[in-house]
Design a protein around this motif. Sequence first.
Motif, PDB file in Angstrom:
ATOM      1  N   ILE A 447      39.688  38.550 -42.247  1.00  0.00           N
ATOM      2  CA  ILE A 447      41.111  36.785 -41.926  1.00  0.00           C
ATOM      3  C   ILE A 447      41.562  36.425 -42.831  1.00  0.00           C
ATOM      4  O   ILE A 447      42.332  35.831 -43.296  1.00  0.00           O
ATOM      5  N   GLU A 448      40.223  35.960 -43.793  1.00  0.00           N
ATOM      6  CA  GLU A 448      40.980  35.840 -45.853  1.00  0.00           C
ATOM      7  C   GLU A 448      39.294  35.655 -45.489  1.00  0.00           C
ATOM      8  O   GLU A 448      38.384  36.541 -45.466  1.00  0.00           O
ATOM      9  N   VAL A 449      39.317  36.187 -47.556  1.00  0.00           N
ATOM     10  CA  VAL A 449      38.169  35.593 -48.751  1.00  0.00           C
ATOM     11  C   VAL A 449      38.654  34.329 -49.645  1.00  0.00           C
ATOM     12  O   VAL A 449      39.460  34.282 -49.961  1.00  0.00           O
ATOM     13  N   ASN A 450      37.438  33.608 -49.896  1.00  0.00           N
ATOM     14  CA  ASN A 450      37.141  33.056 -50.030  1.00  0.00           C
ATOM     15  C   ASN A 450      36.000  32.873 -51.928  1.00  0.00           C
ATOM     16  O   ASN A 450      35.442  33.467 -51.475  1.00  0.00           O
ATOM     17  N   ASP A 451      36.939  31.853 -52.214  1.00  0.00           N
ATOM     18  CA  ASP A 451      35.780  32.487 -53.080  1.00  0.00           C
ATOM     19  C   ASP A 451      35.503  30.721 -53.844  1.00  0.00           C
ATOM     20  O   ASP A 451      34.846  31.284 -54.582  1.00  0.00           O
ATOM     21  N   ASN A 452      34.864  30.221 -53.085  1.00  0.00           N
ATOM     22  CA  ASN A 452      33.972  29.010 -52.958  1.00  0.00           C
ATOM     23  C   ASN A 452      33.612  29.262 -51.595  1.00  0.00           C
ATOM     24  O   ASN A 452      33.505  28.139 -51.185  1.00  0.00           O
ATOM     25  N   PRO A 453      32.528  30.337 -51.489  1.00  0.00           N
ATOM     26  CA  PRO A 453      31.819  30.077 -49.877  1.00  0.00           C
ATOM     27  C   PRO A 453      30.974  28.908 -49.370  1.00  0.00           C
ATOM     28  O   PRO A 453      30.478  28.237 -50.923  1.00  0.00           O
ATOM     29  N   ASN A 454      30.906  28.501 -48.382  1.00  0.00           N
ATOM     30  CA  ASN A 454      29.626  27.640 -47.725  1.00  0.00           C
ATOM     31  C   ASN A 454      28.497  28.261 -48.329  1.00  0.00           C
ATOM     32  O   ASN A 454      28.003  29.655 -48.319  1.00  0.00           O
ATOM     33  N   ILE A 455      27.590  27.545 -49.354  1.00  0.00           N
ATOM     34  CA  ILE A 455      25.783  28.112 -48.942  1.00  0.00           C
ATOM     35  C   ILE A 455      24.961  26.783 -49.250  1.00  0.00           C
ATOM     36  O   ILE A 455      25.158  26.340 -50.085  1.00  0.00           O
ATOM     37  N   ASP A 456      24.692  26.488 -47.292  1.00  0.00           N
ATOM     38  CA  ASP A 456      24.124  25.250 -47.234  1.00  0.00           C
ATOM     39  C   ASP A 456      22.685  25.890 -47.722  1.00  0.00           C
ATOM     40  O   ASP A 456      22.707  26.919 -46.517  1.00  0.00           O
ATOM     41  N   HIS A 457      22.155  24.956 -47.523  1.00  0.00           N
ATOM     42  CA  HIS A 457      20.269  24.261 -46.885  1.00  0.00           C
ATOM     43  C   HIS A 457      20.159  24.241 -45.389  1.00  0.00           C
ATOM     44  O   HIS A 457      21.108  24.254 -45.125  1.00  0.00           O
ATOM     45  N   GLY A 458      20.161  24.937 -44.963  1.00  0.00           N
ATOM     46  CA  GLY A 458      19.797  24.944 -43.280  1.00  0.00           C
ATOM     47  C   GLY A 458      20.712  25.981 -42.664  1.00  0.00           C
ATOM     48  O   GLY A 458      20.692  26.109 -41.872  1.00  0.00           O
ATOM     49  N   VAL A 459      21.371  26.380 -42.891  1.00  0.00           N
ATOM     50  CA  VAL A 459      22.038  27.562 -42.959  1.00  0.00           C
ATOM     51  C   VAL A 459      22.689  29.026 -43.233  1.00  0.00           C
ATOM     52  O   VAL A 459      21.898  29.869 -43.313  1.00  0.00           O
ATOM     53  N   GLU A 460      23.825  28.933 -44.011  1.00  0.00           N
ATOM     54  CA  GLU A 460      23.395  30.593 -45.783  1.00  0.00           C
ATOM     55  C   GLU A 460      22.723  31.154 -45.649  1.00  0.00           C
ATOM     56  O   GLU A 460      21.648  31.954 -45.937  1.00  0.00           O
TER      57      GLU A 460
END
Length: 486
Positions: A447-460
């Motif tokens: 679908i897409e490539v994100n250069d600034n992906p989410n990295i959250d405590h409690g998720v990723e």
Amino acid sequence: MSGIVVVDQRADWPVELPGIEVVTAWDYLTREELTRTRGIRVYNLCRSFGYQTTGYYVSLLAGARGHKPLPEITTIQDLKLAESPRILNDEVEELIQQSLARIGSAEYVMNVYFGQSIAKRHARLARALFNQFPAPLLQAKFIYRGDEWRVDTFGPIALGEVPASHHELLYDAARDYFARRRAPRARRESSRYDMAILVNEDEKEPPSNPRALKAFERAAEELGFEVEFLDKSDYGHVAEFDALFIRETTAVNHHTYRFARRAAREGLVVVDDPTSILRAANKVFLAQLMERHRIPQPKTVLLHSRNVKIAGRELGFPCVLKQPDSQFSKGVIRVENEAEFRREASDMLERSDLIIAQSYEPTDYDWRIGVLDGQPLYACRYYMAKDHWQVVKRAGNGAIVEGGHETLDVKDVPAAVLSVAVQAARAVGSSLYGVDLKQFGKRVKVIEVNDNPNIDHGVEDLVLKDAIYQKIMAYFLKRLEARTRT
């Protein structure tokens, strides 16, 4: 000693400041102990930065010695081209018009001392000029021509040209600048490199939440980094670090790209690097890139004013329209019929000459595979928001509803999903990316490539825990050590 002020003559700088030594340019260039000292900050206040003058060599050799000069030699070169409003970014241009709107005369001269102006009403403009051209002493002359203010001349000024009535402000501005929180702290013995993490405390949907940022800081320190958090006002300090980690949503026409561009130019290891921002921020580019590398994606049409009347029928309905710089489900809409397709596409084409139209292929969730340095890092399933076709549902009143998420060990992810994700990320670069994919049985599409992906405590980080932060910081260390060996 945390830094040195370099002047042509010792009497040029009569003020004593804590932790700052004042030396002449000749001493700086020739004293052996200053040649051997590592990591100090050099504030170059020489009277001239002309090519191959003493002032020019102070900044040039500071870089060669591993010192951190202000201004950098690249800033000196940039200032030679600065006598034109075309070199100022849009944000500064807008500030010029706002700041000078009530000036009664047809011209105005403003001096900027370490990012500060004698006139408080011009504080934001002074800071913005310093951020774009980080030099201790600057002078801008503006003229009112036609119906707007323009830059007439802009460049460094000599210490001797500072009016006597400005001396107190100059010394106070220098004192403030030297004493700011990024003045060197007592280093731990294990510290080897300086890392800046760019954040925006006011961002509503940042790529990392506060607990994740603390985890990044802790992981970096364990590997020997000194860590400082910056915001957009700190552009002038980028060159003081060895690495820059951008944890603010990136965009091309934005200060995040300018930070990345300057960091790369100054030789820092930077994530997100400017090339990745340019590539991943534009869905037109990504669509063409996936096609070139034969990486599967939904049926895609490059939409423009000449094919808007026929493209909808080619894709079928419903289908999806995407603004090139859309993010977080913004600028991505589903259209149900040809009339809606033409109306919405025409509206988007008012803002961009090219947009993307894709076939609508519904799934219960999207895969997000984090890829670092060409290898899978983490895996999540992001489920569609209730009664909505996207992961994020945005109401007209600004309310946001998100679907659920599920974090998996990459070993448990279908091989086809990992393979396509890695191919897509490697096509963009070798940094940190989040690749969004849809899976239909054994078929997988990007679908897409994100250069600034989410990295959250409690998720990723639910599977890897602290290891996800350690792996990303280890990437910075690996790059820095490779550069040192070279």
